[in-house]
Design a protein around this motif. Structure first.
Motif, mmCIF file in Angstrom:
data_model
loop_
_atom_site.group_PDB
_atom_site.id
_atom_site.type_symbol
_atom_site.label_atom_id
_atom_site.label_comp_id
_atom_site.label_asym_id
_atom_site.label_seq_id
_atom_site.Cartn_x
_atom_site.Cartn_y
_atom_site.Cartn_z
ATOM 1 N N LYS A 174 -17.843 17.339 -11.507
ATOM 2 C CA LYS A 174 -18.975 17.078 -12.397
ATOM 3 C C LYS A 174 -20.002 16.212 -11.686
ATOM 4 N N ALA A 175 -21.253 16.555 -11.801
ATOM 5 C CA ALA A 175 -22.320 15.751 -11.190
ATOM 6 C C ALA A 175 -22.545 14.505 -12.044
ATOM 7 N N GLN A 176 -22.400 13.351 -11.436
ATOM 8 C CA GLN A 176 -22.653 12.101 -12.112
ATOM 9 C C GLN A 176 -23.516 11.237 -11.204
ATOM 10 N N ALA A 177 -24.370 10.470 -11.797
ATOM 11 C CA ALA A 177 -25.265 9.645 -10.996
ATOM 12 C C ALA A 177 -24.498 8.601 -10.208
ATOM 13 N N ALA A 178 -23.619 7.878 -10.870
ATOM 14 C CA ALA A 178 -22.876 6.813 -10.197
ATOM 15 C C ALA A 178 -21.547 6.580 -10.911
ATOM 16 N N PRO A 179 -20.575 7.463 -10.714
ATOM 17 C CA PRO A 179 -19.279 7.254 -11.351
ATOM 18 C C PRO A 179 -18.606 6.005 -10.798
ATOM 19 N N ALA A 180 -17.803 5.378 -11.614
ATOM 20 C CA ALA A 180 -17.121 4.161 -11.199
ATOM 21 C C ALA A 180 -16.130 4.460 -10.072
ATOM 22 N N GLU A 181 -15.986 3.490 -9.182
ATOM 23 C CA GLU A 181 -15.012 3.652 -8.098
ATOM 24 C C GLU A 181 -13.603 3.597 -8.682
ATOM 25 N N PRO A 182 -12.784 4.621 -8.471
ATOM 26 C CA PRO A 182 -11.405 4.592 -8.968
ATOM 27 C C PRO A 182 -10.629 3.430 -8.345
ATOM 28 N N ARG A 183 -9.709 2.885 -9.113
ATOM 29 C CA ARG A 183 -8.960 1.721 -8.642
ATOM 30 C C ARG A 183 -8.158 2.018 -7.376
ATOM 31 N N SER A 184 -7.809 3.269 -7.167
ATOM 32 C CA SER A 184 -6.986 3.635 -6.015
ATOM 33 C C SER A 184 -7.793 3.816 -4.732
ATOM 34 N N TRP A 185 -9.114 3.755 -4.823
ATOM 35 C CA TRP A 185 -9.951 4.219 -3.716
ATOM 36 C C TRP A 185 -9.732 3.444 -2.422
ATOM 37 N N GLN A 186 -9.655 2.144 -2.469
ATOM 38 C CA GLN A 186 -9.534 1.360 -1.246
ATOM 39 C C GLN A 186 -8.217 1.631 -0.530
ATOM 40 N N GLN A 187 -7.148 1.799 -1.279
ATOM 41 C CA GLN A 187 -5.870 2.146 -0.642
ATOM 42 C C GLN A 187 -5.928 3.541 -0.032
ATOM 43 N N ILE A 188 -6.576 4.461 -0.706
ATOM 44 C CA ILE A 188 -6.700 5.816 -0.171
ATOM 45 C C ILE A 188 -7.470 5.797 1.137
ATOM 46 N N LYS A 189 -8.556 5.054 1.194
ATOM 47 C CA LYS A 189 -9.376 5.002 2.400
ATOM 48 C C LYS A 189 -8.623 4.405 3.586
ATOM 49 N N SER A 190 -7.694 3.501 3.327
ATOM 50 C CA SER A 190 -7.006 2.843 4.442
ATOM 51 C C SER A 190 -6.147 3.791 5.241
ATOM 52 N N ALA A 191 -5.799 4.937 4.684
ATOM 53 C CA ALA A 191 -4.986 5.928 5.410
ATOM 54 C C ALA A 191 -5.806 6.734 6.391
ATOM 55 N N GLN A 192 -7.115 6.532 6.412
ATOM 56 C CA GLN A 192 -7.985 7.350 7.248
ATOM 57 C C GLN A 192 -8.316 6.687 8.582
ATOM 58 N N ASN B 275 0.846 -1.197 0.000
ATOM 59 C CA ASN B 275 0.000 0.000 0.000
ATOM 60 C C ASN B 275 0.883 1.250 0.000
ATOM 61 N N PRO B 276 1.489 1.566 -1.137
ATOM 62 C CA PRO B 276 2.295 2.790 -1.182
ATOM 63 C C PRO B 276 1.478 4.055 -0.981
ATOM 64 N N SER B 277 0.156 3.982 -1.194
ATOM 65 C CA SER B 277 -0.677 5.174 -1.030
ATOM 66 C C SER B 277 -0.656 5.680 0.406
ATOM 67 N N VAL B 278 -0.678 4.774 1.382
ATOM 68 C CA VAL B 278 -0.635 5.229 2.777
ATOM 69 C C VAL B 278 0.733 5.838 3.096
ATOM 70 N N VAL B 279 1.772 5.353 2.451
ATOM 71 C CA VAL B 279 3.102 5.955 2.636
ATOM 72 C C VAL B 279 3.112 7.369 2.079
ATOM 73 N N VAL B 280 2.490 7.564 0.926
ATOM 74 C CA VAL B 280 2.371 8.913 0.357
ATOM 75 C C VAL B 280 1.638 9.836 1.321
ATOM 76 N N HIS B 281 0.536 9.353 1.896
ATOM 77 C CA HIS B 281 -0.259 10.172 2.822
ATOM 78 C C HIS B 281 0.593 10.639 3.998
ATOM 79 N N GLU B 282 1.282 9.702 4.640
ATOM 80 C CA GLU B 282 2.051 10.065 5.837
ATOM 81 C C GLU B 282 3.272 10.913 5.495
ATOM 82 N N LEU B 283 3.883 10.674 4.358
ATOM 83 C CA LEU B 283 5.028 11.504 3.965
ATOM 84 C C LEU B 283 4.578 12.915 3.586
ATOM 85 N N ALA B 284 3.395 13.049 2.988
ATOM 86 C CA ALA B 284 2.886 14.388 2.678
ATOM 87 C C ALA B 284 2.737 15.214 3.943
ATOM 88 N N HIS B 285 2.399 14.548 5.038
ATOM 89 C CA HIS B 285 2.279 15.250 6.321
ATOM 90 C C HIS B 285 3.604 15.860 6.783
#
Length: 495
Positions: free
Chosen positions: A475-493, A317-327
């Motif tokens: 942009k307002a969209q009814a149901a945009p697809a979940e981006p592939r990165s979303w689950q890794q992004i959420k884990s940093a929260q 999960n490099p995304s969580v590393v990005v989150h903490e390093l951005a801090h």
């Protein structure tokens, strides 16, 4: 839990700085008064003290992993901000002695984490003082406000928490506005390792004990000081630009071991990548550690990030590393002025993940903004949390991260990429090693963009309802697809 720390008179003498007698003389005509009971933060009114500022902490600790017994002598270099008759320190362990400018001081235990100190002579406004506190205890048995921050591991302990962590291991003026440098010296049985912030300046062994000496020579908020004691597999190196990197892993991480290493070992690469957005890395070293603890959060402890093994339970999960390093830029080098400014930390660390997602081709920042906006209907409680002032109970709510990053994307589309990316570097440059407020950030954004931004900030940070989309931007969209990165992004929260 009750234990007296034995320190030789010679050692105590070396910890004291000579302070001129005149420094303790109050200003003519002034009446010394106690320091304000708290640093003035509306979310945490009892945290810190308003009567002094600390410039340096020297911590000399001894720790027994088998019993969790901690003994310490802390030396604080402080400056009175008023004519001061007494002051508070934040500490939840047991104190045996307090010295102020080399003389015994009276002390009493007040609130669950408050130590009230009365020096023999009042301290004049602007005078420098040396405060020595001898203390001891079993930190894992200490609970304040119903929670424990000191984490036991199979072979030692870890301290890393937010918004408070210092009380469990050293006395402090515990608020991010009072940043200081640190020397941390820890004596542990041979075979045990100590990891902390900054640079390891010395390691020596004698008579079955090993002493580790760590130095953080850049100002650091007290909650960002960390300590990990136990057995670790340590890797060292440098980033491509030459920043020293030190990472550490408990040897008993089980199935999460390889995914943790595959993530955290990218620290050097990722910190240099972030420097392209935020400017030069602000500290002398970088890295992270993964102890064997059951928690689910990561924390941006300054220059030496804490990661829970659970962060890597589903793979690298490099995304969580990005989150903490951005801090390290947004939160550590530039710290919040008060805890209500938490958006300046979490919104921008989350947005860094959005930029990384874009870099990796797993969803653009705009696509992530569209997804966040469309995923929460107007009646969702998500929109009732104001990222610019969420309240202490909602300080780490998902809205602070996701709606906070969404607000940043709206700001970007409003002022344009040229001004926006200048802003990302200008903020940490102008407030380097200091503190900042959302109002100051808005003023800088207006200065760089030439646009008046009250409407953007009020709507997206302070309105407790779902905003109407601007003409340009999300942009307002009814149901945009979940981006592939979303689950890794959420884990940093996880906090």
């Amino acid at each position: 839990m009750r234990s007296k720390l034995l320190v030789s008179a010679a050692t105590a003498a070396t910890l004291l700085l000579a302070v001129p007698a005149a420094a303790a003389t109050p200003n003519p005509g002034a009446t010394p008064t106690p320091g304000a009971p708290g640093a003035g933060d509306p979310y945490y009114p009892s945290y810190g003290d308003g009567g002094y500022r600390v410039t340096h902490y020297d911590l000399r600790l001894k720790y027994q992993p088998a019993t969790d017994q901690l003994e310490g002598t802390a030396t604080l270099l402080a400056t009175a901000t008023q004519d001061l008759s007494s002051f508070d320190l934040d500490l939840a362990l047991n104190v045996s002695e307090v010295l102020v400018n080399g003389h015994p001081a009276k002390f009493t235990v007040g609130d669950v984490h408050k130590l009230a100190v009365t020096p023999q002579q009042p301290l004049a406004r602007g005078s420098r003082a040396t405060v020595v506190v001898r203390y001891a205890g079993v930190p894992s048995t200490v609970s304040t406000y119903g929670f424990d921050a000191w984490l036991r591991t199979p072979d030692g302990a870890v301290i890393a928490d937010e918004p408070e962590a210092a009380w469990w291991w050293f006395p402090s003026n515990d608020h991010p506005t009072d940043k200081a440098t640190f020397d941390i010296s820890v004596l542990v049985p041979d075979g045990t390792q100590v990891i902390s912030n900054g640079v390891l300046t010395s390691q020596s062994s004698k008579l079955g004990w090993t002493r580790y000496e760590w130095r953080q020579n850049k100002p650091e908020a007290t909650y960002l000081a960390t300590l990990a004691i136990g057995k670790y597999d340590i890797s060292t190196g440098t980033s491509p630009s030459g920043i020293p990197v030190l990472n550490a892993y408990s040897p008993d991480l089980g199935d999460n071991a390889d995914s943790a290493r595959a993530s955290v070992e990218r620290t050097g690469e990722l910190v240099d990548w972030l420097a392209g957005y935020f400017g030069p890395y602000p500290f002398d070293s970088v890295g992270g550690y993964v102890p064997n603890v059951p928690t689910h959060y990561a924390l941006e402890t300054q220059g030496r990030v804490f990661y829970s093994p659970a962060q890597f339970a589903h793979g690298a999960n490099p995304s969580v590393v990005v989150h903490e390093l951005a801090h390290q830029w947004y939160g550590d080098s530039v710290s919040l002025q008060r805890w209500s400014d938490i958006w300046l930390n979490e919104g921008f660390a989350t947005y860094a993940q959005w930029l990384w997602s874009e870099h990796e081709g797993e969803g653009t920042a705009q696509q992530l903004a569209d997804y966040v906006y469309s995923s929460h209907p107007a009646e969702d409680a998500f929109w009732s949390v104001k990222p610019g002032d969420p309240g202490a109970d909602n300080q780490f709510d998902a809205a602070v991260y996701d709606r906070g990053a969404l607000a940043i994307q709206v700001l970007r589309t409003t002022i344009g990429d040229e001004a926006f990316f200048k802003l990302l570097k200008a903020w940490p440059a102008e407030h380097r090693y200091g503190n900042g407020t959302i109002a100051q950030f808005q003023a800088l954004a207006e200065q760089l963009s030439g646009k008046q931004l009250d409407g953007v900030f009020q709507t997206w940070l302070y309105t407790p309802s779902k905003p109407v989309l601007p003409a340009a931007g999300v942009k307002a969209q009814a149901a945009p697809a979940e981006p592939r990165s979303w689950q890794q992004i959420k884990s940093a929260q996880q906090h």
